[in-house]
Design a protein around this motif. Sequence first.
Motif, PDB file in Angstrom:
ATOM      1  N   UNK A  25      29.293  30.916  -3.691  1.00 32.09           N
ATOM      2  CA  UNK A  25      29.499  29.516  -4.035  1.00 32.09           C
ATOM      3  C   UNK A  25      30.777  28.892  -3.509  1.00 32.09           C
ATOM      4  N   UNK A  26      31.561  29.629  -2.744  1.00 37.97           N
ATOM      5  CA  UNK A  26      32.805  29.077  -2.197  1.00 37.97           C
ATOM      6  C   UNK A  26      32.494  28.115  -1.047  1.00 37.97           C
ATOM      7  N   UNK A  27      33.359  27.145  -0.855  1.00 36.07           N
ATOM      8  CA  UNK A  27      33.224  26.188   0.242  1.00 36.07           C
ATOM      9  C   UNK A  27      34.304  26.480   1.276  1.00 36.07           C
ATOM     10  N   UNK A  28      33.891  26.865   2.489  1.00 40.66           N
ATOM     11  CA  UNK A  28      34.888  27.174   3.516  1.00 40.66           C
ATOM     12  C   UNK A  28      35.505  25.914   4.101  1.00 40.66           C
ATOM     13  N   UNK A  29      36.830  25.919   4.261  1.00 35.93           N
ATOM     14  CA  UNK A  29      37.555  24.823   4.900  1.00 35.93           C
ATOM     15  C   UNK A  29      38.642  25.417   5.780  1.00 35.93           C
ATOM     16  N   UNK A  30      39.236  24.580   6.617  1.00 35.16           N
ATOM     17  CA  UNK A  30      40.362  25.024   7.444  1.00 35.16           C
ATOM     18  C   UNK A  30      41.661  24.592   6.779  1.00 35.16           C
ATOM     19  N   UNK A  31      42.780  25.093   7.286  1.00 31.26           N
ATOM     20  CA  UNK A  31      44.070  24.710   6.695  1.00 31.26           C
ATOM     21  C   UNK A  31      44.331  23.228   6.910  1.00 31.26           C
ATOM     22  N   UNK A  32      43.820  22.669   8.016  1.00 26.55           N
ATOM     23  CA  UNK A  32      44.016  21.239   8.263  1.00 26.55           C
ATOM     24  C   UNK A  32      43.248  20.397   7.239  1.00 26.55           C
ATOM     25  N   UNK A  33      42.034  20.799   6.918  1.00 20.05           N
ATOM     26  CA  UNK A  33      41.265  20.082   5.904  1.00 20.05           C
ATOM     27  C   UNK A  33      41.967  20.148   4.556  1.00 20.05           C
ATOM     28  N   UNK A  34      42.509  21.324   4.226  1.00 22.33           N
ATOM     29  CA  UNK A  34      43.228  21.484   2.968  1.00 22.33           C
ATOM     30  C   UNK A  34      44.452  20.569   2.924  1.00 22.33           C
ATOM     31  N   UNK A  35      45.202  20.536   4.008  1.00 25.44           N
ATOM     32  CA  UNK A  35      46.385  19.679   4.079  1.00 25.44           C
ATOM     33  C   UNK A  35      46.008  18.204   3.906  1.00 25.44           C
ATOM     34  N   UNK A  36      44.916  17.790   4.530  1.00 29.48           N
ATOM     35  CA  UNK A  36      44.477  16.412   4.383  1.00 29.48           C
ATOM     36  C   UNK A  36      44.031  16.104   2.956  1.00 29.48           C
ATOM     37  N   UNK A  37      43.451  17.075   2.270  1.00 23.55           N
ATOM     38  CA  UNK A  37      43.087  16.883   0.872  1.00 23.55           C
ATOM     39  C   UNK A  37      44.343  16.667   0.029  1.00 23.55           C
ATOM     40  N   UNK A  38      45.391  17.404   0.298  1.00 24.50           N
ATOM     41  CA  UNK A  38      46.644  17.237  -0.449  1.00 24.50           C
ATOM     42  C   UNK A  38      47.286  15.881  -0.147  1.00 24.50           C
TER      43      UNK A  38
END
Length: 41
Positions: A25-38
């Motif tokens: 059930x995990x959703x894979x993302x990249x570090x760039x996507x994570x940074x943009x979420x923050x």
Amino acid sequence: MVTDASGGVSKEAHDMAIQRMIQAGATPITWEQYLLELQRD
């Protein structure tokens, strides 16, 4: 999970671990996507 910030002993081991997390059930993302979420906050 941030897929490009996690490692494994081989590419195959890394890919299999990612597949197991997706099945759980995990959703894979990249570090760039994570940074943009923050940044969005």
